[in-house]
Write a protein that holds these residues in place. Structure first.
Motif, PDB file in Angstrom:
ATOM      1  N   THR A 179       0.827  -1.207   0.000  1.00 49.89           N
ATOM      2  CA  THR A 179       0.000   0.000   0.000  1.00 49.89           C
ATOM      3  C   THR A 179       0.860   1.256   0.000  1.00 49.89           C
ATOM      4  O   THR A 179       0.563   2.227  -0.707  1.00 49.89           O
ATOM      5  CB  THR A 179      -0.924  -0.003   1.237  1.00 49.89           C
ATOM      6  N   ALA A 180       1.932   1.236   0.786  1.00 46.20           N
ATOM      7  CA  ALA A 180       2.857   2.374   0.791  1.00 46.20           C
ATOM      8  C   ALA A 180       3.463   2.582  -0.595  1.00 46.20           C
ATOM      9  O   ALA A 180       3.648   3.725  -1.043  1.00 46.20           O
ATOM     10  CB  ALA A 180       3.955   2.146   1.827  1.00 46.20           C
ATOM     11  N   GLY A 181       3.752   1.490  -1.291  1.00 46.29           N
ATOM     12  CA  GLY A 181       4.297   1.602  -2.638  1.00 46.29           C
ATOM     13  C   GLY A 181       3.336   2.274  -3.599  1.00 46.29           C
ATOM     14  O   GLY A 181       3.750   3.047  -4.476  1.00 46.29           O
ATOM     15  N   ARG A 182       2.054   1.995  -3.449  1.00 44.39           N
ATOM     16  CA  ARG A 182       1.065   2.647  -4.328  1.00 44.39           C
ATOM     17  C   ARG A 182       1.044   4.154  -4.112  1.00 44.39           C
ATOM     18  O   ARG A 182       1.033   4.937  -5.069  1.00 44.39           O
ATOM     19  CB  ARG A 182      -0.336   2.079  -4.071  1.00 44.39           C
ATOM     20  N   TYR A 183       1.048   4.580  -2.840  1.00 48.00           N
ATOM     21  CA  TYR A 183       1.054   6.008  -2.557  1.00 48.00           C
ATOM     22  C   TYR A 183       2.333   6.668  -3.071  1.00 48.00           C
ATOM     23  O   TYR A 183       2.304   7.795  -3.598  1.00 48.00           O
ATOM     24  CB  TYR A 183       0.914   6.254  -1.058  1.00 48.00           C
ATOM     25  N   ALA A 184       3.473   5.989  -2.903  1.00 51.35           N
ATOM     26  CA  ALA A 184       4.739   6.551  -3.370  1.00 51.35           C
ATOM     27  C   ALA A 184       4.740   6.711  -4.891  1.00 51.35           C
ATOM     28  O   ALA A 184       5.236   7.712  -5.429  1.00 51.35           O
ATOM     29  CB  ALA A 184       5.902   5.660  -2.926  1.00 51.35           C
ATOM     30  N   LEU A 185       4.182   5.729  -5.606  1.00 50.84           N
ATOM     31  CA  LEU A 185       4.101   5.815  -7.066  1.00 50.84           C
ATOM     32  C   LEU A 185       3.198   6.965  -7.487  1.00 50.84           C
ATOM     33  O   LEU A 185       3.537   7.726  -8.411  1.00 50.84           O
ATOM     34  CB  LEU A 185       3.572   4.492  -7.621  1.00 50.84           C
ATOM     35  N   LEU A 186       2.061   7.115  -6.819  1.00 45.70           N
ATOM     36  CA  LEU A 186       1.142   8.201  -7.143  1.00 45.70           C
ATOM     37  C   LEU A 186       1.785   9.560  -6.872  1.00 45.70           C
ATOM     38  O   LEU A 186       1.637  10.504  -7.673  1.00 45.70           O
ATOM     39  CB  LEU A 186      -0.134   8.048  -6.315  1.00 45.70           C
ATOM     40  N   LEU A 187       2.519   9.681  -5.775  1.00 45.41           N
ATOM     41  CA  LEU A 187       3.194  10.932  -5.439  1.00 45.41           C
ATOM     42  C   LEU A 187       4.245  11.282  -6.488  1.00 45.41           C
ATOM     43  O   LEU A 187       4.270  12.417  -7.010  1.00 45.41           O
ATOM     44  CB  LEU A 187       3.843  10.801  -4.059  1.00 45.41           C
ATOM     45  N   THR A 188       5.106  10.333  -6.793  1.00 45.21           N
ATOM     46  CA  THR A 188       6.204  10.597  -7.722  1.00 45.21           C
ATOM     47  C   THR A 188       5.693  10.943  -9.112  1.00 45.21           C
ATOM     48  O   THR A 188       6.097  11.945  -9.714  1.00 45.21           O
ATOM     49  CB  THR A 188       7.129   9.378  -7.794  1.00 45.21           C
ATOM     50  N   ALA A 189       4.780  10.124  -9.618  1.00 47.71           N
ATOM     51  CA  ALA A 189       4.261  10.367 -10.967  1.00 47.71           C
ATOM     52  C   ALA A 189       3.449  11.661 -11.023  1.00 47.71           C
ATOM     53  O   ALA A 189       3.530  12.421 -11.994  1.00 47.71           O
ATOM     54  CB  ALA A 189       3.399   9.186 -11.408  1.00 47.71           C
ATOM     55  N   GLY A 190       2.663  11.939  -9.973  1.00 47.66           N
ATOM     56  CA  GLY A 190       1.861  13.158  -9.956  1.00 47.66           C
ATOM     57  C   GLY A 190       2.707  14.416  -9.977  1.00 47.66           C
ATOM     58  O   GLY A 190       2.423  15.368 -10.712  1.00 47.66           O
ATOM     59  N   LEU A 191       3.783  14.436  -9.166  1.00 48.81           N
ATOM     60  CA  LEU A 191       4.657  15.608  -9.153  1.00 48.81           C
ATOM     61  C   LEU A 191       5.405  15.765 -10.464  1.00 48.81           C
ATOM     62  O   LEU A 191       5.632  16.893 -10.934  1.00 48.81           O
ATOM     63  CB  LEU A 191       5.641  15.512  -7.989  1.00 48.81           C
ATOM     64  N   CYS A 192       5.791  14.649 -11.074  1.00 49.51           N
ATOM     65  CA  CYS A 192       6.466  14.735 -12.374  1.00 49.51           C
ATOM     66  C   CYS A 192       5.532  15.313 -13.443  1.00 49.51           C
ATOM     67  O   CYS A 192       5.931  16.176 -14.240  1.00 49.51           O
ATOM     68  CB  CYS A 192       6.960  13.353 -12.797  1.00 49.51           C
ATOM     69  N   LEU A 193       4.287  14.859 -13.452  1.00 50.29           N
ATOM     70  CA  LEU A 193       3.333  15.347 -14.447  1.00 50.29           C
ATOM     71  C   LEU A 193       2.919  16.794 -14.192  1.00 50.29           C
ATOM     72  O   LEU A 193       2.541  17.513 -15.119  1.00 50.29           O
ATOM     73  CB  LEU A 193       2.095  14.444 -14.467  1.00 50.29           C
ATOM     74  N   GLY A 194       2.964  17.215 -12.935  1.00 47.97           N
ATOM     75  CA  GLY A 194       2.595  18.590 -12.614  1.00 47.97           C
ATOM     76  C   GLY A 194       3.778  19.522 -12.460  1.00 47.97           C
ATOM     77  O   GLY A 194       3.606  20.665 -12.015  1.00 47.97           O
ATOM     78  N   ALA A 195       4.984  19.071 -12.844  1.00 50.08           N
ATOM     79  CA  ALA A 195       6.199  19.846 -12.597  1.00 50.08           C
ATOM     80  C   ALA A 195       6.190  21.195 -13.293  1.00 50.08           C
ATOM     81  O   ALA A 195       6.746  22.172 -12.781  1.00 50.08           O
ATOM     82  CB  ALA A 195       7.423  19.039 -13.034  1.00 50.08           C
ATOM     83  N   ARG A 196       5.541  21.287 -14.460  1.00 48.34           N
ATOM     84  CA  ARG A 196       5.563  22.556 -15.183  1.00 48.34           C
ATOM     85  C   ARG A 196       4.704  23.629 -14.512  1.00 48.34           C
ATOM     86  O   ARG A 196       4.769  24.796 -14.898  1.00 48.34           O
ATOM     87  CB  ARG A 196       5.093  22.343 -16.625  1.00 48.34           C
ATOM     88  N   HIS A 197       3.914  23.238 -13.520  1.00 48.74           N
ATOM     89  CA  HIS A 197       3.074  24.209 -12.817  1.00 48.74           C
ATOM     90  C   HIS A 197       3.703  24.701 -11.519  1.00 48.74           C
ATOM     91  O   HIS A 197       3.065  25.425 -10.754  1.00 48.74           O
ATOM     92  CB  HIS A 197       1.705  23.593 -12.499  1.00 48.74           C
ATOM     93  N   LEU A 198       4.957  24.296 -11.255  1.00 46.00           N
ATOM     94  CA  LEU A 198       5.635  24.764 -10.055  1.00 46.00           C
ATOM     95  C   LEU A 198       7.122  24.942 -10.335  1.00 46.00           C
ATOM     96  O   LEU A 198       7.663  24.378 -11.280  1.00 46.00           O
ATOM     97  CB  LEU A 198       5.414  23.806  -8.880  1.00 46.00           C
ATOM     98  N   SER A 199       7.742  25.764  -9.521  1.00 43.96           N
ATOM     99  CA  SER A 199       9.187  25.952  -9.610  1.00 43.96           C
ATOM    100  C   SER A 199       9.727  26.103  -8.193  1.00 43.96           C
ATOM    101  O   SER A 199       9.017  26.557  -7.285  1.00 43.96           O
ATOM    102  CB  SER A 199       9.541  27.185 -10.452  1.00 43.96           C
TER     103      SER A 199
END
Length: 501
Positions: A179-199
């Protein structure tokens, strides 16, 4: 709205598919222990100081301004808060786990495994809240397609990993690691996909004025969130304290189904909230009130009809899903769904309205009223009716709070409820009959499991289609006329403002 629905539905569908597998492989008592951990996790994610519930609003503000630096500081600040919370929870679990498993009536042969499971609570909390931060970043910037993709992907990886781990006799702590792995995957992929909206620029944390503004808003959201905990999650603690642990699993299965069915209409909330907020920003309170009445005239008949069909079907569906031995879970789901359906129908658009106009305190007041009624009734009804009495107290509290919220919004903002369309009762009654007959036929087959449960969904679809065909909602033309009248008034207001200028 469709991509938003996919993102929110994916975890629900995966849990729906995996629950019979958990019950079969883990046994009812171990499943009850696992359910108890999820209750702890759900409780703590709500009690995060209102930070998680406030992120989407502030990310949306930064997105509208193009302030990527502010968004970056918000992400870093929220992750720091979540890491701190997880560390505190881990320390508390180390100190109290042996006493807690005894207090919660965990069977002696499961206490060692349960203690190991509780030590995962802190890391799970940090990762769950952090993944919500990434989700809020994508939602606030209208990246619903990317959000749907990353959520579905993480859920599929989680499902495969669970089947492998539990199928090979893995322990409950191993399940927590997955379960922890699922949350970690969602966090990492989400921040990568949203990276252009933050600096990320120095300073990395938000300044004092932002912290003050965010803290005030988060506090009000936390007060509302705390009532969610008291009205929902506390039921599991009451059951664990007063009844054998297997009843926690029975409650958890019914609560899961009722919550999932309640959530389906709520998938529309992100775009609806954005819509009402935009109208309020452009046209003030009068425009927001006008928008509420247009939306509510469609929302109320549809959600009430939906709730009637789901309450009719849910006991049959749960019995088909989990077997006759867990039919009590179906009773739990049906009782809860009565309260949830009426609450969503009458408070849904009102909740969007009060948040949009910056008055979440109205939502807090009705939530606490509902909570007080619930808490006053929980123990007496639990002693009288067992697990059914616990959820009956929750439903009564929800109905009392809903009525108070309707009165409160009418008094404070002039929101009024309109009558249901002509023919609504006949259309909904026909839909209920079609659903009940279909569910009886499915039940007579005697099949159990995920696929038969999906078959039990066919009468539900038939019932909803019947309601739609008989015209359960307000005519679209009437709603269009209301919207056009509102636009004309807005244009006239704009003309007047221009002339005055």
């Amino acid at each position: 709205m469709s991509y938003s629905a996919v993102a929110q539905a994916a975890p629900v569908l995966v849990n729906f598919a995996l629950t019979p597998f958990f019950v079969h492989r883990l046994g009812l008592e171990r499943f009850g222990v696992w359910s108890l951990l999820l209750v702890f996790l759900a409780t703590l994610t709500v009690l995060d100081g209102g930070v998680g519930a406030s992120l989407a609003r502030f990310h949306a503000v930064y997105g509208a301004r193009g302030d990527t630096d502010g968004a970056g500081r918000l992400v870093v600040g929220s992750l720091a808060v979540f890491l701190g919370l997880g560390t505190v929870v881990t320390g508390v679990c180390f100190a109290t786990a042996p006493h807690l498993v005894t207090l919660l009536n965990i069977p002696p042969h499961l206490r060692s495994e349960a203690q190991g499971l509780l030590l995962w609570l802190g890391p799970l909390l940090t990762l769950a809240l952090a993944s919500n931060s990434a989700t809020a970043l994508l939602q606030a910037n209208a990246q619903f397609r990317r959000l749907a993709a990353v959520t579905v992907g993480s859920c599929l990886v989680y499902a495969v990993a669970v089947v492998l781990v539990i199928g090979q006799g893995g322990s409950l702590p191993a399940l927590a690691a997955v379960t922890a792995g699922r949350y970690a995957l969602l966090l990492t992929a989400g921040l990568c996909l949203g990276a252009r909206h933050l600096s990320l620029r120095r300073p990395l944390l938000p300044g004092k004025p932002v912290r003050r503004e965010f803290g005030g808003y988060a506090l009000r959201m936390q007060l509302s969130g705390f009532t969610v905990f008291l009205n929902g999650e506390i039921d599991a603690f009451v059951i664990a304290a007063m009844l054998p642990v297997r009843y926690v699993g029975i409650y958890a299965a019914g609560y899961q189904v009722a919550s999932a069915l309640r959530s389906l209409p709520l998938y529309a909330f992100p775009p609806l909230l954005t819509r009402v907020t935009g109208v309020f920003a452009r046209h003030g309170l009068a425009g927001a009130v006008r928008e509420f009445h247009v939306l509510q005239r469609r929302w109320l008949p549809l959600t009430l009809a939906y709730g009637a069909v789901m309450v009719t079907a849910v006991w049959f569906a749960v019995r088909t899903w989990l077997g006759a031995g867990l039919a009590l879970s179906g009773v739990v789901a049906a009782v809860l769904l009565v309260g949830y359906s009426l609450q969503v129908a009458f408070t849904g658009i009102r909740t969007c309205f009060v948040r949009a106009i910056g008055r979440p305190g109205l939502e807090t007041r009705y939530g606490w009223f509902s909570t007080v009624v619930n808490l006053a009734l929980t123990v007496p009804l639990a002693l009288l009716l067992g697990v059914t009495g616990v959820v009956l107290a929750t439903t009564i509290g929800l109905l009392a709070g809903t009525a108070y919220f309707v009165v409160l919004c009418r008094r404070e903002a002039g929101l009024r409820e309109q009558r249901l369309p002509g023919g609504w009762a006949a259309a909904t009654g026909a839909a209920v009959v079609v659903t009940a007959v279909g569910e009886l036929l499915v039940t007579r087959l005697g099949w159990h499991g995920v696929l038969p449960a999906l078959l039990a969904g066919v009468p539900v679809l038939a019932g909803l289609a019947t309601a739609a065909a008989l015209g359960v909602a307000a005519p679209a033309g009437h709603l269009t006329a209301l919207a056009e009248d509102g636009l004309k008034e807005e244009e006239e207001e704009a003309d007047d403002t221009t002339k005055a200028g």
